[in-house]
Motif scaffolding. Sequence first.
Motif, PDB file in Angstrom:
ATOM      1  N   SER A 180      34.668  10.342 -53.171  1.00 51.98           N
ATOM      2  CA  SER A 180      35.581  10.572 -54.287  1.00 51.98           C
ATOM      3  C   SER A 180      34.882  10.122 -55.558  1.00 51.98           C
ATOM      4  CB  SER A 180      36.879   9.784 -54.091  1.00 51.98           C
ATOM      5  OG  SER A 180      36.625   8.384 -54.140  1.00 51.98           O
ATOM      6  N   ALA A 181      35.581  10.224 -56.675  1.00 47.75           N
ATOM      7  CA  ALA A 181      34.992   9.811 -57.949  1.00 47.75           C
ATOM      8  C   ALA A 181      34.623   8.340 -57.950  1.00 47.75           C
ATOM      9  CB  ALA A 181      35.964  10.113 -59.090  1.00 47.75           C
ATOM     10  N   ASN A 182      35.322   7.550 -57.134  1.00 43.19           N
ATOM     11  CA  ASN A 182      35.044   6.114 -57.062  1.00 43.19           C
ATOM     12  C   ASN A 182      34.260   5.724 -55.811  1.00 43.19           C
ATOM     13  OD1 ASN A 182      36.532   5.572 -59.474  1.00 43.19           O
ATOM     14  ND2 ASN A 182      38.440   5.753 -58.284  1.00 43.19           N
ATOM     15  N   ASN A 183      33.875   6.707 -55.028  1.00 43.37           N
ATOM     16  CA  ASN A 183      33.131   6.438 -53.793  1.00 43.37           C
ATOM     17  C   ASN A 183      32.109   7.553 -53.608  1.00 43.37           C
ATOM     18  OD1 ASN A 183      32.303   5.488 -51.265  1.00 43.37           O
ATOM     19  ND2 ASN A 183      33.880   6.689 -50.204  1.00 43.37           N
ATOM     20  N   LEU A 184      30.943   7.370 -54.207  1.00 43.39           N
ATOM     21  CA  LEU A 184      29.933   8.416 -54.253  1.00 43.39           C
ATOM     22  C   LEU A 184      28.744   8.082 -53.358  1.00 43.39           C
ATOM     23  CD1 LEU A 184      29.947   8.998 -58.119  1.00 43.39           C
ATOM     24  CD2 LEU A 184      30.930  10.503 -56.369  1.00 43.39           C
ATOM     25  N   PRO A 185      27.962   9.081 -52.974  1.00 44.31           N
ATOM     26  CA  PRO A 185      26.752   8.804 -52.194  1.00 44.31           C
ATOM     27  C   PRO A 185      25.781   7.928 -52.982  1.00 44.31           C
ATOM     28  CG  PRO A 185      27.271  11.158 -52.201  1.00 44.31           C
ATOM     29  CD  PRO A 185      28.153  10.523 -53.220  1.00 44.31           C
ATOM     30  N   THR A 186      24.913   7.240 -52.253  1.00 47.90           N
ATOM     31  CA  THR A 186      23.890   6.412 -52.885  1.00 47.90           C
ATOM     32  C   THR A 186      22.786   7.296 -53.447  1.00 47.90           C
ATOM     33  OG1 THR A 186      24.331   4.610 -51.346  1.00 47.90           O
ATOM     34  CG2 THR A 186      22.223   4.564 -52.497  1.00 47.90           C
ATOM     35  N   GLU A 187      22.334   6.998 -54.665  1.00 50.02           N
ATOM     36  CA  GLU A 187      21.258   7.772 -55.285  1.00 50.02           C
ATOM     37  C   GLU A 187      20.196   6.841 -55.854  1.00 50.02           C
ATOM     38  OE1 GLU A 187      22.255  11.504 -57.567  1.00 50.02           O
ATOM     39  OE2 GLU A 187      24.237  10.550 -57.587  1.00 50.02           O
ATOM     40  N   THR A 188      18.935   7.260 -55.689  1.00 52.26           N
ATOM     41  CA  THR A 188      17.808   6.530 -56.255  1.00 52.26           C
ATOM     42  C   THR A 188      16.840   7.527 -56.863  1.00 52.26           C
ATOM     43  OG1 THR A 188      17.993   4.817 -54.547  1.00 52.26           O
ATOM     44  CG2 THR A 188      15.938   4.907 -55.800  1.00 52.26           C
ATOM     45  N   VAL A 189      16.543   7.366 -58.143  1.00 55.85           N
ATOM     46  CA  VAL A 189      15.596   8.257 -58.806  1.00 55.85           C
ATOM     47  C   VAL A 189      14.182   7.745 -58.562  1.00 55.85           C
ATOM     48  CG1 VAL A 189      14.839   9.242 -60.998  1.00 55.85           C
ATOM     49  CG2 VAL A 189      17.286   8.917 -60.550  1.00 55.85           C
ATOM     50  N   THR A 190      13.336   8.600 -57.988  1.00 52.48           N
ATOM     51  CA  THR A 190      11.948   8.254 -57.687  1.00 52.48           C
ATOM     52  C   THR A 190      11.020   9.198 -58.441  1.00 52.48           C
ATOM     53  OG1 THR A 190      11.700   9.759 -55.805  1.00 52.48           O
ATOM     54  CG2 THR A 190      12.737   7.615 -55.374  1.00 52.48           C
ATOM     55  N   SER A 191       9.731   8.986 -58.274  1.00 56.79           N
ATOM     56  CA  SER A 191       8.760   9.863 -58.931  1.00 56.79           C
ATOM     57  C   SER A 191       8.828  11.287 -58.388  1.00 56.79           C
ATOM     58  CB  SER A 191       7.346   9.305 -58.745  1.00 56.79           C
ATOM     59  OG  SER A 191       7.035   9.191 -57.360  1.00 56.79           O
ATOM     60  N   ALA A 192       9.351  11.452 -57.161  1.00 57.89           N
ATOM     61  CA  ALA A 192       9.463  12.786 -56.565  1.00 57.89           C
ATOM     62  C   ALA A 192      10.755  13.487 -56.955  1.00 57.89           C
ATOM     63  CB  ALA A 192       9.378  12.692 -55.046  1.00 57.89           C
ATOM     64  N   GLY A 193      11.746  12.711 -57.407  1.00 61.75           N
ATOM     65  CA  GLY A 193      13.031  13.286 -57.762  1.00 61.75           C
ATOM     66  C   GLY A 193      14.168  12.371 -57.376  1.00 61.75           C
ATOM     67  N   ASP A 194      15.372  12.876 -57.473  1.00 64.29           N
ATOM     68  CA  ASP A 194      16.573  12.103 -57.131  1.00 64.29           C
ATOM     69  C   ASP A 194      16.783  12.141 -55.621  1.00 64.29           C
ATOM     70  OD1 ASP A 194      18.988  10.711 -57.337  1.00 64.29           O
ATOM     71  OD2 ASP A 194      20.143  12.569 -57.555  1.00 64.29           O
ATOM     72  N   VAL A 195      16.855  10.966 -54.997  1.00 65.23           N
ATOM     73  CA  VAL A 195      17.068  10.864 -53.553  1.00 65.23           C
ATOM     74  C   VAL A 195      18.506  10.423 -53.309  1.00 65.23           C
ATOM     75  CG1 VAL A 195      16.387   9.759 -51.401  1.00 65.23           C
ATOM     76  CG2 VAL A 195      14.653  10.302 -53.128  1.00 65.23           C
ATOM     77  N   MET A 196      19.267  11.261 -52.617  1.00 63.57           N
ATOM     78  CA  MET A 196      20.658  10.967 -52.296  1.00 63.57           C
ATOM     79  C   MET A 196      20.760  10.654 -50.809  1.00 63.57           C
ATOM     80  SD  MET A 196      24.014  13.389 -52.989  1.00 63.57           S
ATOM     81  CE  MET A 196      23.655  13.441 -54.758  1.00 63.57           C
ATOM     82  N   THR A 197      21.414   9.544 -50.470  1.00 59.02           N
ATOM     83  CA  THR A 197      21.579   9.140 -49.077  1.00 59.02           C
ATOM     84  C   THR A 197      23.056   9.156 -48.724  1.00 59.02           C
ATOM     85  OG1 THR A 197      19.620   7.725 -49.212  1.00 59.02           O
ATOM     86  CG2 THR A 197      21.117   7.356 -47.367  1.00 59.02           C
ATOM     87  N   LEU A 198      23.407   9.897 -47.682  1.00 61.07           N
ATOM     88  CA  LEU A 198      24.795   9.984 -47.242  1.00 61.07           C
ATOM     89  C   LEU A 198      25.071   8.930 -46.179  1.00 61.07           C
ATOM     90  CD1 LEU A 198      25.155  13.879 -46.973  1.00 61.07           C
ATOM     91  CD2 LEU A 198      25.241  12.400 -49.001  1.00 61.07           C
TER      92      LEU A 198
END
Length: 284
Positions: free
Chosen positions: A250-268
């Motif tokens: 939800s808007a208050n419970n989003l996947p984890t994201e980390t911006v790296t040199s390769a791009g945005d990494v999203m972890t579900l």
Amino acid sequence: MSDSVTQSGGTQPANYSAAGGTNSIFQANFGPGTTYSTTTDSGVSTMPGALVVYGTGTTQTISGPSIVNDSNPLGSNAFTITSPTTIIAAPSDTITAATAATTVYGGWDGITQFSLGGDNSSITGGPGAITGISTGANTTLIGGSGNSIFTVTGANSLAVAGPSGITGIDASTATAPITIATNPNGNSGTLVAKLGSGADSVIGGSGASTVTAGSGKDVFGFVNGHAGGTEVIIGFNSSDNLAFGGYGYSANNLPTETVTSAGDVMTLTDGTQILFAGVDHKIF
């Protein structure tokens, strides 16, 4: 040479089981007490029902049989299909169908090649490699355990990665919507796909996949319990969308994201990792 014979045995041929066919279908067409035609030479087959090809290196025109089994272990037969039928291929067979709806089971070795233009066709790879083009609408293509290379342009077609090996899907020239599934049943195959200008849908699964987005409004979907793999998305842009099912985001419970040199990494939450290649900011 063509004959009509009655099958007195009942041993399922290796190519049928290897291609994913079921024993019940085999028994219905080639099992004990069934009658089917046979051929060893090049020619035109017009007799309805089942046909067994025993020759190798032949040229076959199929204009009547509803199911054809190439039982020669050397295969290398060329089939031209003019009426709806099912082909159980042997190694290195070639299948061409301009307009007829055709079902193809890939061979257990060699490279099965196909060119299908009929709507509502179906291709399932076997242990051997399979490659070809499908232009008919509503076609289903499923990779095998060998390498599978598909070119797909037909509207509303479905392409699914094989259980193992590499499945390549080229939909770059397609203008209508196509759906691609990357191992939704928990297999470990690798998928490489390129989308076209249609509004395509990609369903993330297990295994590893690399998908190049097209110019259409593409949707990348992930379903909790049917994902868990890694997916690299190249060319994701503001016209594309993400869809999640069963994660409770939800808007208050989003996947984890980390911006790296390769791009945005999203972890579900189920361990799925999505790399948005070249994206220098978080998606959410």
